[in-house]
Design an enzyme around this catalytic site. Sequence first.
Site, PDB file in Angstrom:
ATOM      1  N   GLU A 128       5.456  -3.814   3.393  1.00 26.33           N
ATOM      2  CA  GLU A 128       4.792  -4.270   4.619  1.00 26.33           C
ATOM      3  C   GLU A 128       5.778  -4.966   5.558  1.00 26.33           C
ATOM      4  O   GLU A 128       5.709  -4.803   6.778  1.00 26.33           O
ATOM      5  CB  GLU A 128       3.638  -5.217   4.270  1.00 26.33           C
ATOM      6  CG  GLU A 128       2.508  -4.582   3.466  1.00 26.33           C
ATOM      7  CD  GLU A 128       1.663  -3.614   4.277  1.00 26.33           C
ATOM      8  OE1 GLU A 128       1.910  -3.469   5.486  1.00 26.33           O
ATOM      9  OE2 GLU A 128       0.747  -3.008   3.690  1.00 26.33           O
ATOM     10  N   ASP A 275       1.017   8.287   0.636  1.00 24.90           N
ATOM     11  CA  ASP A 275       0.936   8.796   2.007  1.00 24.90           C
ATOM     12  C   ASP A 275       2.249   8.810   2.789  1.00 24.90           C
ATOM     13  O   ASP A 275       2.778   9.857   3.158  1.00 24.90           O
ATOM     14  CB  ASP A 275      -0.147   8.053   2.793  1.00 24.90           C
ATOM     15  CG  ASP A 275      -0.058   6.533   2.656  1.00 24.90           C
ATOM     16  OD1 ASP A 275       0.871   6.030   1.992  1.00 24.90           O
ATOM     17  OD2 ASP A 275      -0.912   5.829   3.229  1.00 24.90           O
ATOM     18  N   GLU A 369     -13.543   2.968   3.788  1.00 24.76           N
ATOM     19  CA  GLU A 369     -12.258   2.893   3.086  1.00 24.76           C
ATOM     20  C   GLU A 369     -12.118   4.041   2.090  1.00 24.76           C
ATOM     21  O   GLU A 369     -11.012   4.526   1.838  1.00 24.76           O
ATOM     22  CB  GLU A 369     -12.129   1.536   2.381  1.00 24.76           C
ATOM     23  CG  GLU A 369     -10.747   1.224   1.854  1.00 24.76           C
ATOM     24  CD  GLU A 369      -9.729   0.893   2.948  1.00 24.76           C
ATOM     25  OE1 GLU A 369      -8.643   0.416   2.600  1.00 24.76           O
ATOM     26  OE2 GLU A 369     -10.004   1.117   4.146  1.00 24.76           O
ATOM     27  N   GLU A 387      -5.306   5.375  11.384  1.00 19.75           N
ATOM     28  CA  GLU A 387      -4.823   6.712  11.026  1.00 19.75           C
ATOM     29  C   GLU A 387      -5.638   7.835  11.670  1.00 19.75           C
ATOM     30  O   GLU A 387      -5.081   8.870  12.071  1.00 19.75           O
ATOM     31  CB  GLU A 387      -4.813   6.874   9.496  1.00 19.75           C
ATOM     32  CG  GLU A 387      -3.691   6.152   8.790  1.00 19.75           C
ATOM     33  CD  GLU A 387      -3.947   4.651   8.648  1.00 19.75           C
ATOM     34  OE1 GLU A 387      -2.992   3.911   8.331  1.00 19.75           O
ATOM     35  OE2 GLU A 387      -5.107   4.222   8.851  1.00 19.75           O
ATOM     36  N   THR A 473       5.737   4.743  10.594  1.00 20.78           N
ATOM     37  CA  THR A 473       4.377   4.714  10.053  1.00 20.78           C
ATOM     38  C   THR A 473       3.567   3.568  10.640  1.00 20.78           C
ATOM     39  O   THR A 473       2.353   3.559  10.558  1.00 20.78           O
ATOM     40  CB  THR A 473       4.400   4.634   8.511  1.00 20.78           C
ATOM     41  OG1 THR A 473       3.110   4.972   7.999  1.00 20.78           O
ATOM     42  CG2 THR A 473       4.817   3.240   8.042  1.00 20.78           C
TER      43      THR A 473
END
Length: 751
Positions: A128, A275, A369, A387, A473
């Site tokens: 993160e 992902d 989710e 996304e 991302t």
Amino acid sequence: MRRIGNKLCWDLVHTSGTGMMLKTLLITSLLGWVKCQETAMTCLLETLNEKYAYPADELMPLSCRGRVRGQEPNRGDIDDSLGKFSLTLIDTLDTLVVLNKLDEFEDAVRKAVSDVRLDNDVVVSVFETNIRVLGGLLGAHVMADLLRQRGERMQWYRDELLHMAKELGHRLLPAFNTTSGLPYPKVNLRYGVLNPLSRTGTESDTCTACAGTMILEFAALSRLSGETVFEANARKALDVLWERRQRGSDLVGTVINIHNEEWVRRDSGVGAGIDSYYEYLMKAYILLGDNVFLDRFNIHYSAIMKYISQPPLLLNVHMHNPTVSVRSWMDSLLAFFPGLQVLRGDLKPAIETHEMLYQVTKQHKFLPEAFTTEFRVHWGQHLLRPEFAESTYYLYKATGDPYYLRVGQSIVEKLNAYARVPCGFAAVQDVRTGTHEDRMDSFFLAEMFKYLYLLFSEKSELPIDIDDYIFTTEAHLLPVSLSTTKPPCQVNNTTVPVSQEEDLFTHSCPSMETLFPNNPSFAKTIRDSYKYLTGVGRAFHPLPVRCVQSQAVYRVKLVAEVNQTPEEEEVAPHVVQLISPPFLGRTVLTAGPAKFGMDLTKQEHGVKGSIVKASPYTACGPIDNAAQLNGHIALALRGDCMFAAKARRLQEAGAIGIIFIDHREGSNSVETPLFQMVGDGDSTEDLSLPLVFLFSREGAMLTAALEEHHNVDVLLLPKERHGDVILCGAGLSEVRDHETKLDSSRPEAVG
């Protein structure tokens, strides 16, 4: 996208007049703040971050104050994004440039340079921190440097953001000090890893995406700073993941051991845990021009389309036996994948999956989710994730179809109607109830707003040529010219076989002429097959769906006809009854069941025992109080790791049962539908003790009773076995009869 020499650039259609109209709608509807005289987005950033939150890492939109780590109740791994480095400010810097708010950008850069410290004694997520903070600093530096070169502003700027990025990069590097080269998942910004003061370094596992989503930021940092160490470490981690792929299927698992490189979780998909590993292989080729990354991506992509993609679904399979589906639900993070397929030039499955996701949002307002293959809610939470908006943006830019502007409009309207609160936008705790969480992650401003704004903007209105940049991302902007203007720091000599299933787009980028040859209705023709996918609207007869073959045929039911009711999976409520004095059975708490462990419905008298709180409370590490737990029912807090992992540790410690308590403050069985806990994708046959789940409020009642009376005996059993019980849902002083409202589509949760 076409390659001109060594440069990649998008050959995209221009937006239509509809785009201008919907851009106006975006600004006035989503971001319209009456008292603000400037653009609404800038006002939002200033109002939320400065008035309510700055210099905190995040805004708490319900409390109207900043979230400072250590000053709010611990949320487990979620808080590892917070490093006391003004996260939201840094994460949204380059968004201000996209919005052409250059004065505000310059002021924000001054704030970051003067106020932000990166040497805090705090343990943060390497993943993160890399994508949000390092990426944010690099994207903002690129923007600041561009403005300085234009001579219009930022003339005072002397690469301060790049120096901060380099400092942060060095603070993340200790995480790579492993024998394998795979990074630790966490690092202490001041003390690194394994230092006696670091409070981290005991972790043994990391997710594939966590280790494989470093190359864009680390390579950009190396190219911009001239220090090769960053790119070298990121490449090494990618090399390990590539070498550890399953050679028969060319798939990777979800979690890997950073020391022995063995797979810990072998389920394989394109959603959570994996992902952005795939995303970064493709984008590393675009940014760096290194064919190794494209070759690897293409081999993985062929495997994904062979085993995981069942249009419009994207399933999870076992990496060693990919004909076996390991779960019946999909998570919302896979919504990025249609956008990646656009980059790959594979438009048909991108359109199919995106349309499926859109139909799910029409049914549930937002993407839950997680949702089942029958499009029912699995986990009801919605964290304002970007996304789906990201893929909508890519599809519109690739097709020019105004349909995707209408999809964007629906996103705007739903955010405004169901997520907007007086101090910002709040995450939705459950899409079925509409309850909010006091949470607005930084990615909402860094990504969601950026993609929506770009969706409705003409290229000519932007202060930069957006085609000159690749999105990380986290939607930070890195220049594709890096591969030609900055020398490579290391040649990766890894050779891989070229995929045998090459097509027109394997080594080139899609163009409108090739994708849509004289057929402007191409996308509509594909979408129409899935128009009533979720059963909303008239019935239809879906196209045949390819089935995964194993010893038995696995079939996915796509939709129920209007005159049919889909088979519902009921969640049978359990109870935790306090039976020791002074309760004597009068206090009974509604609990959720588990799909693994002892089946309490087959135990005539339930399971009885005294309760002991586990240490650590999350049970995600070695159990410190095994002697006290032996022969007792353990209390453990949800979060940090999977239910099954907690259960194994507590069973080994001698517990005879487990009560899991929700870590989400304020959740309760009256307002939140029950769910049933499931395993982690691997076998749970070794677990034989009974497991139940209490929401936060009921759990607080139980822990309060334990603190007051020290010795509390409970009985675990199904509600139906208990008869007409008194159920408690609010507090020890409030005991009342009620029937628990159950939603048959309540999710199964793994942790």
